[in-house]
Structures are given as structure tokens and as C-alpha cells.
Write a protein that holds these residues in place. Structure first.
Motif, PDB file in Angstrom:
ATOM      1  N   PRO A  39      44.057  47.319  29.052  1.00  0.00           N
ATOM      2  CA  PRO A  39      44.717  46.037  28.815  1.00  0.00           C
ATOM      3  C   PRO A  39      43.828  44.900  29.321  1.00  0.00           C
ATOM      4  O   PRO A  39      42.932  45.130  30.141  1.00  0.00           O
ATOM      5  N   PRO A  40      44.060  43.681  28.872  1.00  0.00           N
ATOM      6  CA  PRO A  40      43.274  42.558  29.382  1.00  0.00           C
ATOM      7  C   PRO A  40      43.429  42.449  30.902  1.00  0.00           C
ATOM      8  O   PRO A  40      44.542  42.580  31.434  1.00  0.00           O
ATOM      9  N   ALA A  41      42.329  42.263  31.579  1.00  0.00           N
ATOM     10  CA  ALA A  41      42.358  42.153  33.041  1.00  0.00           C
ATOM     11  C   ALA A  41      42.833  40.760  33.446  1.00  0.00           C
ATOM     12  O   ALA A  41      42.419  39.763  32.851  1.00  0.00           O
ATOM     13  N   PRO A  42      43.693  40.696  34.461  1.00  0.00           N
ATOM     14  CA  PRO A  42      44.137  39.384  34.944  1.00  0.00           C
ATOM     15  C   PRO A  42      42.987  38.630  35.615  1.00  0.00           C
ATOM     16  O   PRO A  42      41.991  39.238  36.017  1.00  0.00           O
ATOM     17  N   ALA A  43      43.130  37.327  35.722  1.00  0.00           N
ATOM     18  CA  ALA A  43      42.117  36.505  36.387  1.00  0.00           C
ATOM     19  C   ALA A  43      41.848  37.049  37.782  1.00  0.00           C
ATOM     20  O   ALA A  43      42.770  37.427  38.506  1.00  0.00           O
ATOM     21  N   GLY A  44      40.588  37.132  38.148  1.00  0.00           N
ATOM     22  CA  GLY A  44      40.214  37.579  39.481  1.00  0.00           C
ATOM     23  C   GLY A  44      40.150  39.090  39.658  1.00  0.00           C
ATOM     24  O   GLY A  44      39.779  39.569  40.721  1.00  0.00           O
ATOM     25  N   PHE A  45      40.512  39.845  38.623  1.00  0.00           N
ATOM     26  CA  PHE A  45      40.576  41.303  38.732  1.00  0.00           C
ATOM     27  C   PHE A  45      39.266  41.911  39.204  1.00  0.00           C
ATOM     28  O   PHE A  45      39.254  42.859  39.982  1.00  0.00           O
ATOM     29  N   PHE A  46      38.140  41.396  38.748  1.00  0.00           N
ATOM     30  CA  PHE A  46      36.839  41.990  39.038  1.00  0.00           C
ATOM     31  C   PHE A  46      36.229  41.511  40.350  1.00  0.00           C
ATOM     32  O   PHE A  46      35.131  41.918  40.708  1.00  0.00           O
ATOM     33  N   SER A  47      36.951  40.686  41.086  1.00  0.00           N
ATOM     34  CA  SER A  47      36.442  40.178  42.366  1.00  0.00           C
ATOM     35  C   SER A  47      36.911  41.058  43.522  1.00  0.00           C
ATOM     36  O   SER A  47      37.862  41.829  43.402  1.00  0.00           O
ATOM     37  N   VAL A  48      36.235  40.936  44.649  1.00  0.00           N
ATOM     38  CA  VAL A  48      36.634  41.677  45.850  1.00  0.00           C
ATOM     39  C   VAL A  48      38.052  41.273  46.249  1.00  0.00           C
ATOM     40  O   VAL A  48      38.886  42.123  46.574  1.00  0.00           O
ATOM     41  N   GLU A  49      38.347  39.982  46.191  1.00  0.00           N
ATOM     42  CA  GLU A  49      39.694  39.524  46.559  1.00  0.00           C
ATOM     43  C   GLU A  49      40.743  40.076  45.594  1.00  0.00           C
ATOM     44  O   GLU A  49      41.839  40.464  46.005  1.00  0.00           O
ATOM     45  N   GLY A  50      40.419  40.130  44.307  1.00  0.00           N
ATOM     46  CA  GLY A  50      41.351  40.697  43.332  1.00  0.00           C
ATOM     47  C   GLY A  50      41.649  42.159  43.622  1.00  0.00           C
ATOM     48  O   GLY A  50      42.797  42.610  43.530  1.00  0.00           O
ATOM     49  N   GLN A  51      40.636  42.906  43.990  1.00  0.00           N
ATOM     50  CA  GLN A  51      40.841  44.313  44.331  1.00  0.00           C
ATOM     51  C   GLN A  51      41.600  44.464  45.648  1.00  0.00           C
ATOM     52  O   GLN A  51      42.440  45.345  45.800  1.00  0.00           O
ATOM     53  N   ARG A  52      41.337  43.577  46.584  1.00  0.00           N
ATOM     54  CA  ARG A  52      42.074  43.603  47.857  1.00  0.00           C
ATOM     55  C   ARG A  52      43.574  43.381  47.593  1.00  0.00           C
ATOM     56  O   ARG A  52      44.423  44.057  48.167  1.00  0.00           O
ATOM     57  N   GLN A  53      43.890  42.462  46.695  1.00  0.00           N
ATOM     58  CA  GLN A  53      45.289  42.210  46.353  1.00  0.00           C
ATOM     59  C   GLN A  53      45.934  43.432  45.706  1.00  0.00           C
ATOM     60  O   GLN A  53      47.073  43.768  46.008  1.00  0.00           O
ATOM     61  N   ARG A  54      45.204  44.110  44.816  1.00  0.00           N
ATOM     62  CA  ARG A  54      45.726  45.336  44.185  1.00  0.00           C
ATOM     63  C   ARG A  54      46.009  46.409  45.237  1.00  0.00           C
ATOM     64  O   ARG A  54      47.028  47.093  45.187  1.00  0.00           O
ATOM     65  N   LEU A  55      45.095  46.551  46.203  1.00  0.00           N
ATOM     66  CA  LEU A  55      45.286  47.545  47.262  1.00  0.00           C
ATOM     67  C   LEU A  55      46.505  47.190  48.121  1.00  0.00           C
ATOM     68  O   LEU A  55      47.293  48.067  48.482  1.00  0.00           O
TER      69      LEU A  55
END
Length: 73
Positions: A39-55
Motif C-alpha cells: 500500500p502507499p506508505a504514509p508520510a515519514g514512513f521511510f525515516s528513523v522517526e517514522g519507524q520509531r513511531q511504528r515500533l
């Protein structure tokens, strides 16, 4: 004691915010290959902060009993 299912190519670990940089690197390196099927990745998904939020969201879901916070490495 934490059980981490392991195969020759995979270790399934409990998610940890310390993995954010590694996950961002993985997502960035594999983006071109995976984009056509995901699916289309949300804004910031590919950043370290985006991954931190997912975790963090995974950990919150596990604490609430609505999910399991696991990451394949």
C-alpha cells in the motif's frame, strides 16, 4: 526468558525502539522492489522517526492486548 523463534535466515524479536534506524535502512533499501506490491506508505514512513513511531504503536498494541510487538531481523 524471551523466546525468539529462529531460522537460518530470520530471528523474530520483540520490537524495540533501538531497531528504528535498522528498520528505516531496510525499508529505504527495499522501497523500489516492494512499492509495486504494498500500500502507499504514509508520510515519514521511510525515516528513523517514522519507524520509531511504528515500533511504539506495536508496543502499545501489545500492552493493550490487541497485538504482538515482533520484528524479523
Amino acid at each position: 526468558m524471551t523466546h525468539e523463534p529462529t531460522t537460518e535466515r530470520l530471528i523474530l524479536r520483540r520490537s524495540d525502539e533501538d531497531l528504528a534506524a535498522s528498520l528505516a535502512d531496510y525499508e529505504q533499501r527495499n522501497r523500489a522492489h516492494l512499492d509495486p506490491w504494498g500500500p502507499p506508505a504514509p508520510a515519514g514512513f521511510f525515516s528513523v522517526e517514522g519507524q520509531r513511531q511504528r515500533l511504539q504503536q506495536s508496543e502499545q498494541a501489545e500492552a493493550a492486548g490487541t497485538g504482538r510487538a515482533r520484528v524479523g531481523t
